[in-house]
Scaffold this active site. Structure first.
Site, PDB file in Angstrom:
ATOM      1  N   HIS A  32       3.115   8.353  13.925  1.00  0.00           N
ATOM      2  CA  HIS A  32       3.969   9.165  13.042  1.00  0.00           C
ATOM      3  C   HIS A  32       4.622  10.336  13.794  1.00  0.00           C
ATOM      4  CE1 HIS A  32       1.369   7.386   9.608  1.00  0.00           C
ATOM      5  NE2 HIS A  32       2.366   6.598   9.907  1.00  0.00           N
ATOM      6  N   ASP A  75       0.232  17.361 -13.294  1.00  0.00           N
ATOM      7  CA  ASP A  75      -0.100  16.667 -14.550  1.00  0.00           C
ATOM      8  C   ASP A  75      -0.458  15.202 -14.320  1.00  0.00           C
ATOM      9  OD1 ASP A  75       2.314  15.744 -13.722  1.00  0.00           O
ATOM     10  OD2 ASP A  75       3.355  15.984 -15.641  1.00  0.00           O
ATOM     11  N   GLU A  76      -0.933  14.889 -13.094  1.00  0.00           N
ATOM     12  CA  GLU A  76      -1.194  13.482 -12.775  1.00  0.00           C
ATOM     13  C   GLU A  76      -2.219  12.846 -13.711  1.00  0.00           C
ATOM     14  OE1 GLU A  76      -0.061  12.880  -8.058  1.00  0.00           O
ATOM     15  OE2 GLU A  76      -2.167  13.217  -8.548  1.00  0.00           O
ATOM     16  N   CYS A 112       1.779   0.632   0.794  1.00  0.00           N
ATOM     17  CA  CYS A 112       1.941   0.477  -0.655  1.00  0.00           C
ATOM     18  C   CYS A 112       2.818   1.573  -1.229  1.00  0.00           C
ATOM     19  CB  CYS A 112       0.575   0.490  -1.327  1.00  0.00           C
ATOM     20  SG  CYS A 112      -0.458   1.903  -0.890  1.00  0.00           S
ATOM     21  N   GLY A 117      -4.183  10.465  -7.164  1.00  0.00           N
ATOM     22  CA  GLY A 117      -3.356   9.758  -8.149  1.00  0.00           C
ATOM     23  C   GLY A 117      -2.074   9.237  -7.542  1.00  0.00           C
ATOM     24  N   GLY A 118      -2.092   8.979  -6.222  1.00  0.00           N
ATOM     25  CA  GLY A 118      -0.877   8.519  -5.538  1.00  0.00           C
ATOM     26  C   GLY A 118      -0.878   7.017  -5.304  1.00  0.00           C
ATOM     27  N   ASN A 119      -0.106   6.600  -4.296  1.00  0.00           N
ATOM     28  CA  ASN A 119       0.050   5.165  -3.990  1.00  0.00           C
ATOM     29  C   ASN A 119      -1.307   4.486  -3.766  1.00  0.00           C
ATOM     30  OD1 ASN A 119       3.017   5.270  -3.725  1.00  0.00           O
ATOM     31  ND2 ASN A 119       2.620   6.449  -1.878  1.00  0.00           N
ATOM     32  N   THR A 152      -7.641   3.534   8.970  1.00  0.00           N
ATOM     33  CA  THR A 152      -6.287   3.570   8.399  1.00  0.00           C
ATOM     34  C   THR A 152      -6.383   3.170   6.942  1.00  0.00           C
ATOM     35  OG1 THR A 152      -4.053   2.654   8.610  1.00  0.00           O
ATOM     36  CG2 THR A 152      -5.847   1.164   9.101  1.00  0.00           C
TER      37      THR A 152
END
Ligand code: NAD
Length: 393
Positions: A204, A35-36, A142, A9-11, A137
């Site tokens: 990274h 609670d996504e 976003c 439920g992320g980007n 990748t």
């Protein structure tokens, strides 16, 4: 209409929801974290869809069902897409595997290192026959602007590698996924190639080390936080180059010991940047300039955490280390050990990062740390010889 389920439920999940719905798929979402699911459902119920913004272009798309219960969303899925950090792959696969239909295809965007070892292990234990794929990748840079409402696509890579198992399914999968994702997907020989070609594991932790080493006590005002990619200095660019050269050495030696392995599919970091961001890089003359002048990276800063009122320190437990070391550099190090290639610079970065992560992977030059089991190094999955990599790929 074909159905797919997006896990997360992320980007990345926000972008995928809009693109998949826009491409005509029936979209369900598995979002068990906190609670996504409730937040996404409430937002979509009131607004009908998520807006993805890319420059002047907007795409709107929604989901049919969003749930924290896999039984409500996984059955009937032709595709299951993991839009998750790698540390969530294992728990998510464990949670959803009992609900797969036969013939399902499961994919990780991005795969990071050793996704195939982990996925096979879960699927084998549950006697499930499935196709898997991974992307080298995430296709987009976003960021969610408003949760469940709006996401911004800052940049789209021109081309992204895809590995599939069985590899014979790669072409058909690419035909299915390219229109959904809206980009060129290039098949690579195997997940082994993808694990070596994972450039996030160099970029990274390499930049975190280059820009963050010995800055533990430095306190930054908000406008003083160093830029991450645009801030790459010459010593950091040199470090990244040596890490990339060490990967090339592993790939070369693998091709000697495993004649079926094609090392040319593992491209150097500089070439990967030029291929992925051909239209975004203003000056591609050196590795450093390719980072500094990439439009898709503008404004992104070193990860920080609050240190006081409006002051910040570098966050050494951020995902750039907590994901890209155990699910990236340590996997690479495991492959180096199998082929007998030394990787002194990658070792230096792992040893520095593990101290900050309060984990033990590499001890006295050997992968014998107590937290190795939490990584996806091939050794964790019983792979002790190069020949076993063929069976696993
Ligand atoms: P994010 O932080 O926005 O979302 C992560 C989501 O993963 C959470 O919202 C949650 O839904 C899920 N999750 C996390 N921990 C979980 C757990 N323990 N169990 C179940 N679900 C869990 O991340 P993102 O930006 O969407 O990134 C996804 C992946 O793409 C990561 O591997 C990231 O490194 C990579 N990536 C992201 C970008 C980007 O621009 N966002 C660019 C390149 C690569």
């Amino acid at each position: 209409m074909s159905k797919l389920t997006i896990c997360g439920g992320g980007n990345a999940a926000h972008v995928l929801i809009t693109l998949a719905a826009h491409a005509g798929w029936e979209v369900d979402v598995f979002a068990p974290l906190a609670d996504e699911a409730d937040r996404l459902e409430a937002s979509l119920a009131s607004r009908g869809g998520i807006i993805a913004r890319r420059g002047n272009q907007t795409i709107v798309g929604g989901a049919r069902c969003i749930s924290a219960d896999p039984a409500e969303v996984i059955p009937g899925s032709e595709l299951v897409l993991l839009a998750l950090p790698a540390f969530a792959h294992g728990p998510t696969l464990q949670a959803i595997a009992d609900h797969f239909d036969s013939g399902v295809t499961i994919g990780a965007l991005p795969a990071r290192g050793g996704f195939d070892y982990q996925a096979y292990t879960v699927l084998k234990a549950k006697k499930i026959s499935a196709r898997i794929f991974g992307l080298q990748t995430l296709p987009w840079a976003c960021r969610i602007i408003n949760y469940g409402q709006e996401v911004e696509i800052l940049g789209t890579k021109a081309e992204v590698d895809l590995a599939a198992y069985p590899s014979s399914k790669a072409t058909a999968l690419i035909e299915q996924l390219s229109p959904l994702l809206g980009l060129t997907l290039t098949p690579v020989e195997s997940f082994l190639t993808l694990t070596l070609a994972n450039t996030g594991q160099l970029i990274h932790p390499g930049i975190m080390y280059g820009l963050g080493c010995d800055k533990e006590d430095v306190i930054f005002a908000r406008d003083e936080i160093p830029l991450f990619y645009q801030g790459v200095d010459q010593p950091t660019a040199d470090l990244l180059q040596v890490m990339s050269d060490e990967v090339q050495a592993i790939a070369k030696e693998l091709s000697v010991q495993l004649p079926s392995f094609e090392p040319q599919q593992v491209i150097s970091l500089h070439n990967w940047l030029l291929r992925s961001y051909s239209a975004d890089i203003a000056d591609s003359s050196t590795l450093r300039r390719a980072f500094n002048t990439n439009r898709a990276y503008v404004g992104l800063q070193l990860p920080t955490r609050p240190a006081g009122s409006n002051t910040f320190v570098i966050d050494y437990k951020a995902r750039y280390l907590s994901e890209d070391v155990p699910f990236g550099l340590v996997v690479l190090r495991g492959l180096a050990e199998l082929v007998g290639v030394t990787t002194p610079t990658i070792d230096t970065v792992i040893i520095w990062a593990q101290k900050h992560l309060e984990q033990e992977y590499l001890i006295n030059g050997e992968l014998t740390g107590s937290n190795l089991v939490d990584t996806r190094a091939p050794q964790v999955y019983g792979i002790r010889q190069v020949s076993q990599l063929v069976e696993a790929s």
